[in-house]
Write a protein that holds these residues in place. Sequence first.
Motif, PDB file in Angstrom:
ATOM      1  N   THR A 162      37.635  49.642  37.292  1.00  0.00           N
ATOM      2  CA  THR A 162      37.003  48.527  37.981  1.00  0.00           C
ATOM      3  C   THR A 162      38.099  47.535  38.333  1.00  0.00           C
ATOM      4  OG1 THR A 162      36.505  47.499  35.858  1.00  0.00           O
ATOM      5  CG2 THR A 162      34.741  48.782  36.897  1.00  0.00           C
ATOM      6  N   GLU A 163      38.948  47.939  39.267  1.00  0.00           N
ATOM      7  CA  GLU A 163      40.044  47.077  39.676  1.00  0.00           C
ATOM      8  C   GLU A 163      39.475  45.819  40.296  1.00  0.00           C
ATOM      9  OE1 GLU A 163      43.368  48.991  41.677  1.00  0.00           O
ATOM     10  OE2 GLU A 163      42.641  50.908  40.913  1.00  0.00           O
ATOM     11  N   ALA A 164      39.956  44.689  39.795  1.00  0.00           N
ATOM     12  CA  ALA A 164      39.454  43.406  40.264  1.00  0.00           C
ATOM     13  C   ALA A 164      40.007  43.081  41.644  1.00  0.00           C
ATOM     14  CB  ALA A 164      39.839  42.309  39.276  1.00  0.00           C
ATOM     15  N   LEU A 165      39.160  42.515  42.444  1.00  0.00           N
ATOM     16  CA  LEU A 165      39.585  42.032  43.747  1.00  0.00           C
ATOM     17  C   LEU A 165      40.366  40.740  43.521  1.00  0.00           C
ATOM     18  CD1 LEU A 165      39.279  42.657  46.779  1.00  0.00           C
ATOM     19  CD2 LEU A 165      37.296  41.161  46.778  1.00  0.00           C
ATOM     20  N   PRO A 166      41.550  40.623  44.088  1.00  0.00           N
ATOM     21  CA  PRO A 166      42.326  39.392  43.892  1.00  0.00           C
ATOM     22  C   PRO A 166      41.577  38.159  44.390  1.00  0.00           C
ATOM     23  CG  PRO A 166      43.656  41.097  44.953  1.00  0.00           C
ATOM     24  CD  PRO A 166      42.243  41.591  44.924  1.00  0.00           C
TER      25      PRO A 166
ATOM     26  N   VAL B  24      49.440  42.688  53.319  1.00  0.00           N
ATOM     27  CA  VAL B  24      48.817  42.359  52.033  1.00  0.00           C
ATOM     28  C   VAL B  24      48.808  43.537  51.062  1.00  0.00           C
ATOM     29  CG1 VAL B  24      47.419  40.476  52.972  1.00  0.00           C
ATOM     30  CG2 VAL B  24      46.489  42.791  52.950  1.00  0.00           C
ATOM     31  N   ARG B  25      49.561  44.572  51.370  1.00  0.00           N
ATOM     32  CA  ARG B  25      49.648  45.710  50.448  1.00  0.00           C
ATOM     33  C   ARG B  25      50.324  45.283  49.152  1.00  0.00           C
ATOM     34  NH1 ARG B  25      51.181  50.411  54.820  1.00  0.00           N
ATOM     35  NH2 ARG B  25      49.132  50.362  55.838  1.00  0.00           N
ATOM     36  N   GLY B  26      49.963  45.971  48.077  1.00  0.00           N
ATOM     37  CA  GLY B  26      50.551  45.677  46.781  1.00  0.00           C
ATOM     38  C   GLY B  26      49.805  44.625  45.987  1.00  0.00           C
ATOM     39  N   LYS B  27      48.711  44.121  46.520  1.00  0.00           N
ATOM     40  CA  LYS B  27      47.905  43.108  45.833  1.00  0.00           C
ATOM     41  C   LYS B  27      46.702  43.703  45.111  1.00  0.00           C
ATOM     42  CE  LYS B  27      49.015  39.279  48.904  1.00  0.00           C
ATOM     43  NZ  LYS B  27      48.453  38.122  49.622  1.00  0.00           N
ATOM     44  N   GLY B  28      46.492  45.008  45.249  1.00  0.00           N
ATOM     45  CA  GLY B  28      45.342  45.642  44.622  1.00  0.00           C
ATOM     46  C   GLY B  28      44.106  45.718  45.493  1.00  0.00           C
ATOM     47  N   LEU B  29      44.232  45.394  46.758  1.00  0.00           N
ATOM     48  CA  LEU B  29      43.064  45.431  47.642  1.00  0.00           C
ATOM     49  C   LEU B  29      42.528  46.841  47.826  1.00  0.00           C
ATOM     50  CD1 LEU B  29      44.091  42.942  50.487  1.00  0.00           C
ATOM     51  CD2 LEU B  29      42.768  42.477  48.432  1.00  0.00           C
ATOM     52  N   GLY B  30      43.422  47.822  47.945  1.00  0.00           N
ATOM     53  CA  GLY B  30      42.981  49.202  48.154  1.00  0.00           C
ATOM     54  C   GLY B  30      42.184  49.729  46.981  1.00  0.00           C
ATOM     55  N   GLY B  31      42.681  49.532  45.775  1.00  0.00           N
ATOM     56  CA  GLY B  31      41.963  49.991  44.585  1.00  0.00           C
ATOM     57  C   GLY B  31      40.629  49.290  44.422  1.00  0.00           C
ATOM     58  N   ALA B  32      40.614  47.987  44.668  1.00  0.00           N
ATOM     59  CA  ALA B  32      39.363  47.238  44.566  1.00  0.00           C
ATOM     60  C   ALA B  32      38.359  47.701  45.616  1.00  0.00           C
ATOM     61  CB  ALA B  32      39.628  45.740  44.701  1.00  0.00           C
ATOM     62  N   LEU B  33      38.847  47.989  46.822  1.00  0.00           N
ATOM     63  CA  LEU B  33      37.969  48.468  47.894  1.00  0.00           C
ATOM     64  C   LEU B  33      37.365  49.821  47.543  1.00  0.00           C
ATOM     65  CD1 LEU B  33      36.756  48.318  50.732  1.00  0.00           C
ATOM     66  CD2 LEU B  33      38.961  49.122  51.624  1.00  0.00           C
ATOM     67  N   VAL B  34      38.190  50.750  47.069  1.00  0.00           N
ATOM     68  CA  VAL B  34      37.673  52.077  46.700  1.00  0.00           C
ATOM     69  C   VAL B  34      36.675  51.951  45.549  1.00  0.00           C
ATOM     70  CG1 VAL B  34      38.297  54.359  45.828  1.00  0.00           C
ATOM     71  CG2 VAL B  34      39.678  53.283  47.613  1.00  0.00           C
ATOM     72  N   GLY B  35      36.948  51.090  44.591  1.00  0.00           N
ATOM     73  CA  GLY B  35      36.002  50.863  43.502  1.00  0.00           C
ATOM     74  C   GLY B  35      34.675  50.303  43.993  1.00  0.00           C
TER      75      GLY B  35
END
Length: 144
Positions: A3-7, A88-99
Amino acid sequence: MSTEALPDGYEISADPSRLDVARIHRWLSEDAYWALGRSREKQEAAIAGSLNFGVYASASGEQAAYARVVTDRATFAWLCDVYVDPAVRGKGLGGALVGAVRAHLEPFGLRRILLATADAHEVYARQGFEPLAFPQKWMALGQQ
């Protein structure tokens, strides 16, 4: 499932009226190896036939990432066109989006969600995706 948090400062929405279609088309047709040269008309048709997700900067509303899902909402889904703006890569947006996509699809009780990637295996592995257990069972028409 991770559950990667959205920044802070970003939000995810599945509201198609928020999509910046021109930006999505530019991202995919000019920078995404799987969609280079895709026409605007083809992209609009893909959006119209899919569930679409965007990540947006909360303050400005500017779209920062995109994903779409082709699904029957009963047994199967294909996660595709996942793209994060290079700025904005590297901020965790991709993981949060997929989650967030996984969470959105969970109530459907899908048997399988597939995706294809050449370079982001670790992003998807954190969300529970694994290589096909029996790839010899799968076939494709129109392979690249």
